[in-house]
Motif scaffolding. Sequence first.
Motif, PDB file in Angstrom:
ATOM      1  N   ILE A 260     -12.819  24.257  25.508  1.00 13.92           N
ATOM      2  CA  ILE A 260     -11.465  24.200  26.072  1.00 13.92           C
ATOM      3  C   ILE A 260     -10.728  23.002  25.499  1.00 13.92           C
ATOM      4  O   ILE A 260      -9.583  23.103  25.053  1.00 13.92           O
ATOM      5  N   ALA A 261     -11.415  21.841  25.456  1.00 15.72           N
ATOM      6  CA  ALA A 261     -10.782  20.628  24.941  1.00 15.72           C
ATOM      7  C   ALA A 261     -10.383  20.823  23.485  1.00 15.72           C
ATOM      8  O   ALA A 261      -9.282  20.433  23.071  1.00 15.72           O
ATOM      9  N   GLU A 262     -11.274  21.472  22.708  1.00 13.62           N
ATOM     10  CA  GLU A 262     -10.989  21.656  21.283  1.00 13.62           C
ATOM     11  C   GLU A 262      -9.774  22.559  21.078  1.00 13.62           C
ATOM     12  O   GLU A 262      -8.920  22.302  20.234  1.00 13.62           O
ATOM     13  N   ILE A 263      -9.706  23.630  21.893  1.00 15.08           N
ATOM     14  CA  ILE A 263      -8.572  24.555  21.767  1.00 15.08           C
ATOM     15  C   ILE A 263      -7.279  23.866  22.180  1.00 15.08           C
ATOM     16  O   ILE A 263      -6.243  24.017  21.532  1.00 15.08           O
ATOM     17  N   ARG A 264      -7.345  23.056  23.237  1.00 15.84           N
ATOM     18  CA  ARG A 264      -6.123  22.369  23.681  1.00 15.84           C
ATOM     19  C   ARG A 264      -5.632  21.380  22.642  1.00 15.84           C
ATOM     20  O   ARG A 264      -4.440  21.116  22.534  1.00 15.84           O
ATOM     21  N   ARG A 265      -6.574  20.790  21.875  1.00 15.36           N
ATOM     22  CA  ARG A 265      -6.157  19.878  20.807  1.00 15.36           C
ATOM     23  C   ARG A 265      -5.359  20.614  19.739  1.00 15.36           C
ATOM     24  O   ARG A 265      -4.501  20.031  19.103  1.00 15.36           O
ATOM     25  N   GLU A 266      -5.672  21.897  19.533  1.00 14.74           N
ATOM     26  CA  GLU A 266      -5.044  22.638  18.439  1.00 14.74           C
ATOM     27  C   GLU A 266      -3.834  23.445  18.872  1.00 14.74           C
ATOM     28  O   GLU A 266      -3.204  24.092  18.054  1.00 14.74           O
ATOM     29  N   THR A 267      -3.534  23.460  20.213  1.00 11.84           N
ATOM     30  CA  THR A 267      -2.369  24.203  20.669  1.00 11.84           C
ATOM     31  C   THR A 267      -1.415  23.271  21.407  1.00 11.84           C
ATOM     32  O   THR A 267      -1.828  22.508  22.274  1.00 11.84           O
ATOM     33  N   GLY A 268      -0.152  23.352  21.018  1.00 11.91           N
ATOM     34  CA  GLY A 268       0.859  22.584  21.743  1.00 11.91           C
ATOM     35  C   GLY A 268       1.570  23.529  22.683  1.00 11.91           C
ATOM     36  O   GLY A 268       1.622  24.730  22.445  1.00 11.91           O
ATOM     37  N   MET A 269       2.104  22.972  23.801  1.00 18.27           N
ATOM     38  CA  MET A 269       2.809  23.850  24.732  1.00 18.27           C
ATOM     39  C   MET A 269       4.116  23.211  25.183  1.00 18.27           C
ATOM     40  O   MET A 269       4.179  22.011  25.419  1.00 18.27           O
ATOM     41  N   VAL A 270       5.145  24.063  25.294  1.00 17.93           N
ATOM     42  CA  VAL A 270       6.439  23.608  25.789  1.00 17.93           C
ATOM     43  C   VAL A 270       6.762  24.426  27.031  1.00 17.93           C
ATOM     44  O   VAL A 270       6.664  25.648  27.007  1.00 17.93           O
ATOM     45  N   PHE A 271       7.117  23.717  28.107  1.00 18.45           N
ATOM     46  CA  PHE A 271       7.281  24.374  29.403  1.00 18.45           C
ATOM     47  C   PHE A 271       8.749  24.594  29.733  1.00 18.45           C
ATOM     48  O   PHE A 271       9.634  23.903  29.231  1.00 18.45           O
ATOM     49  N   GLN A 272       8.979  25.521  30.663  1.00 18.81           N
ATOM     50  CA  GLN A 272      10.340  25.776  31.131  1.00 18.81           C
ATOM     51  C   GLN A 272      10.943  24.513  31.753  1.00 18.81           C
ATOM     52  O   GLN A 272      12.089  24.184  31.517  1.00 18.81           O
ATOM     53  N   GLN A 273      10.120  23.806  32.553  1.00 23.63           N
ATOM     54  CA  GLN A 273      10.638  22.622  33.266  1.00 23.63           C
ATOM     55  C   GLN A 273      10.357  21.331  32.507  1.00 23.63           C
ATOM     56  O   GLN A 273      10.276  20.261  33.101  1.00 23.63           O
ATOM     57  N   PHE A 274      10.155  21.390  31.212  1.00 22.64           N
ATOM     58  CA  PHE A 274       9.910  20.260  30.303  1.00 22.64           C
ATOM     59  C   PHE A 274       8.601  19.533  30.603  1.00 22.64           C
ATOM     60  O   PHE A 274       7.817  19.257  29.709  1.00 22.64           O
ATOM     61  N   ASN A 275       8.404  19.145  31.893  1.00 17.80           N
ATOM     62  CA  ASN A 275       7.187  18.431  32.308  1.00 17.80           C
ATOM     63  C   ASN A 275       6.919  17.181  31.496  1.00 17.80           C
ATOM     64  O   ASN A 275       5.780  16.883  31.143  1.00 17.80           O
ATOM     65  N   LEU A 276       7.967  16.438  31.163  1.00 22.95           N
ATOM     66  CA  LEU A 276       7.746  15.127  30.541  1.00 22.95           C
ATOM     67  C   LEU A 276       7.168  14.200  31.599  1.00 22.95           C
ATOM     68  O   LEU A 276       7.354  14.422  32.792  1.00 22.95           O
ATOM     69  N   PHE A 277       6.477  13.149  31.155  1.00 23.00           N
ATOM     70  CA  PHE A 277       5.911  12.190  32.101  1.00 23.00           C
ATOM     71  C   PHE A 277       7.010  11.200  32.482  1.00 23.00           C
ATOM     72  O   PHE A 277       7.414  10.387  31.648  1.00 23.00           O
ATOM     73  N   PRO A 278       7.516  11.246  33.725  1.00 21.03           N
ATOM     74  CA  PRO A 278       8.723  10.481  34.068  1.00 21.03           C
ATOM     75  C   PRO A 278       8.516   8.973  34.084  1.00 21.03           C
ATOM     76  O   PRO A 278       9.476   8.228  33.989  1.00 21.03           O
ATOM     77  N   HIS A 279       7.236   8.531  34.193  1.00 21.15           N
ATOM     78  CA  HIS A 279       6.993   7.091  34.285  1.00 21.15           C
ATOM     79  C   HIS A 279       6.760   6.468  32.919  1.00 21.15           C
ATOM     80  O   HIS A 279       6.507   5.272  32.824  1.00 21.15           O
ATOM     81  N   LEU A 280       6.837   7.274  31.858  1.00 21.28           N
ATOM     82  CA  LEU A 280       6.615   6.740  30.511  1.00 21.28           C
ATOM     83  C   LEU A 280       7.884   6.911  29.677  1.00 21.28           C
ATOM     84  O   LEU A 280       8.641   7.859  29.878  1.00 21.28           O
ATOM     85  N   THR A 281       8.097   5.997  28.727  1.00 24.59           N
ATOM     86  CA  THR A 281       9.254   6.147  27.846  1.00 24.59           C
ATOM     87  C   THR A 281       9.031   7.355  26.952  1.00 24.59           C
ATOM     88  O   THR A 281       7.935   7.891  26.861  1.00 24.59           O
ATOM     89  N   VAL A 282      10.115   7.773  26.296  1.00 24.05           N
ATOM     90  CA  VAL A 282      10.033   8.891  25.356  1.00 24.05           C
ATOM     91  C   VAL A 282       8.938   8.610  24.327  1.00 24.05           C
ATOM     92  O   VAL A 282       8.091   9.452  24.039  1.00 24.05           O
ATOM     93  N   MET A 283       8.946   7.385  23.802  1.00 24.09           N
ATOM     94  CA  MET A 283       7.947   7.002  22.802  1.00 24.09           C
ATOM     95  C   MET A 283       6.525   7.152  23.358  1.00 24.09           C
ATOM     96  O   MET A 283       5.660   7.751  22.725  1.00 24.09           O
ATOM     97  N   ASP A 284       6.305   6.624  24.561  1.00 25.19           N
ATOM     98  CA  ASP A 284       4.961   6.691  25.150  1.00 25.19           C
ATOM     99  C   ASP A 284       4.571   8.132  25.480  1.00 25.19           C
ATOM    100  O   ASP A 284       3.405   8.500  25.377  1.00 25.19           O
ATOM    101  N   ASN A 285       5.557   8.948  25.895  1.00 27.24           N
ATOM    102  CA  ASN A 285       5.281  10.362  26.138  1.00 27.24           C
ATOM    103  C   ASN A 285       4.689  11.010  24.891  1.00 27.24           C
ATOM    104  O   ASN A 285       3.777  11.816  24.980  1.00 27.24           O
ATOM    105  N   ILE A 286       5.252  10.638  23.739  1.00 21.09           N
ATOM    106  CA  ILE A 286       4.837  11.293  22.494  1.00 21.09           C
ATOM    107  C   ILE A 286       3.536  10.695  21.954  1.00 21.09           C
ATOM    108  O   ILE A 286       2.675  11.420  21.460  1.00 21.09           O
TER     109      ILE A 286
END
Lengths: 256, 507
Positions: free
Chosen positions: A86-112
Amino acid sequence: MQDQGNQMMPGDEPIIICREMNKWFGDFHVLRNISLEVMPREVLVIIGPSGSGKSTLIRCINRLEEHQDGTIIVNGIELSHDVQNIAEIRRETGMVFQQFNLFPHLTVMDNITLAPMKVRHWARERAEQRAMELLERVEIPEQAFKYPGQLSGGQQQRVAIARALAMEPKIMLFDEPTSALDPEMIKEVLDVMKELAVTGMTMLVVTHEMGFAREVADRIIFMDMGYIVEEGPPENFFSPEIVHHPRTQEFLDQIL
Amino acid sequence: MGRAMRSENSKQDIFFPAILRDGRILQGIAQILFVLIVAVVMNDLGTRINSALESTNQSPNFEFLQNRAGFDLADSGSYSSNDRYIDAFRVGFVNTLRVVLIGLLASTVLGILVGIFLLNRNFLLRTLSRIYVEILRNTPVLLQIIAWYFIAIFSLPQQQEAIAFPQEGIRSLPLLQYALSLFLIVLLWQLTGNLRSQLWRSRLRQLGIALLLLVNLLGIVVVGSGTPIEFRPGIYISIKGVAIFELIPSAHFGVWALFVVLGVIVALALWRYYGYITEATGKPAPRSRYAAMTVIGFTLFGWLIVGMRPTPPEIPVYDDGRDSIVEMEYDEAFASGMLTIEQELTHTRQPLLFRPPSLDRRGRNVETGIEISPPYLAVFLGLVIYTSAFIAEIVRAGIQAVPKGQLEAARAVGLSQSDTLRLIILPQALRVIIPPLGNQFLNLSKNSSLAIAVSYTDIYQVTYTIINQSGQSVTGIVMVLLSYLLISLCIALIMNLVNQRFQLVTR
């Protein structure tokens, strides 16, 4: 049906294989006998009414949902209860969500940079350099040190795309990426996705944007009641001469 | 129509001029009136109380605090009945702080644990913690404190039959030697863990263990054959409370402390160095483990080195049997128990001297060691366990308040379970947890005044006695109020500072 995926190279193996896949939410049968192959660099658009199981389908591919029956093979690795797989597959797949789900406590840079540093063990310098490249690609390098709450919806979704790309995935999953956006912000996100499709990323996109489907998709899948009802290249899908399955025709009549 | 209405309104202007219809002015007038009414009522109340007190010769003042208290207090350290009222008050204040500070710490730890259990996948754990929370938060804390008191009183044995731990008669084991050996094995595993060659790794590990075994055997056979030391119990539990051993710094404490401080400094340096390495190269390093091992290593080896000092010369000790002073080797004298504390402290080879609680068989108070009385235990357990139930719910709610999408996003980018919890869920949960947690802290500190129910000598109980004796009720109550206010404001201040750190930036 044979000319699908014009950027496809001869001799390529499918990067995603689903065979006879079934999933239930309690008594509700969400995915029924799904069999699907996706080639590398293919752009697959999944359409269908809400509740048809299209989001669940792509969420099964990176194991955000667990399928109960059948096989899923992603990038040559079979999805099972094996956490390492599962971990290996998640490393190779990126996902973009309807509600963005960015981490609100981290800067844009840290999110990435968070996942590349923690999961891929990159040096901070390398991760930040890559993040800036990606932010330039999605055209918001000036927002790097702001927090998600300070950005517009369209900007947030572009950051979310950059965050997913930072892991250098082989596959990108888009789960209704423009459904939560104002009309004028939809275009900026779709433009980024189009550019990504041109560079040869394998993409699975759940969307209601028929213009995008027509323009970018190599293949379109129509789902209803957990079945894949119909699939084909966009030329066929949107052509008035082709005789569709009655359910597909009903859906197309409503949205076109 | 409009015109007619307006002219009708302007007719009334004679009674309500425009200035009195201005909302801002009206609000101002209302506020002034309110302040005036409050001031008049308070003033009247003050005068009445004052004259009543004056008529009975009890006008508030602070001079009486210098008078002799004349009453004894439990849990009072060096205080005696010959001390002044102010000293008694200080005892109460310190006792309240003893409950509140340790209670805050313990209830937070317990609450977080139970809160996490409430969300556990394990059905049994989840249900048991749910029952714990529901029973505790739905019964009055006063009853819980009293219940703990009776549990302590009725379940514990008399002092003569105190539960001792460890049991008497156990011989001293070469604890330091074992601890060091264990440490060396862990160190060996760590150091050889990076080796590429499987063969060399196992060879080195086998060799290391063989060497350690040899040294240990030699130590037991050759060195360990000296005088066996009786290991006296370190903890007594009885109806008189819990008596715990004391560790007194000996003459060599400084040298050993130096080792420990050095270890902490080296550990911090390692921590930062590996943090820097991880940032620069991306290579992960178990730096918390390295830091912990450094501190433990310095502590143990420091103890070993301090203990390796040459044997002290012959010490003059008073021999009861012969009624004279005799010269003896330290070990021999120690084993015979004829050393005074001062002699032990100067001549021991240990940096810390273990002082077991000495149990007075006549059932009187304990002479050495730390004593925890049943009332303290009751108040402490009652408050901590009651508050922990609320904190558990706050923690559970805080974790559940983090949107599910955050967990999904963290999984989708491939973060591990522990990184997800530490870097994504916890920072966002804390934002929700901290404000209500501060409320619970304030509740605990104020609920500590219920100590009077089990006669724990907290600030309220002591002041109550002072008021009864001196008649200075107003001064006493004001002093207690101000003390609680001080404690509460300190807690609120700290929680506000913590809260500021976790706020999100938007706009």
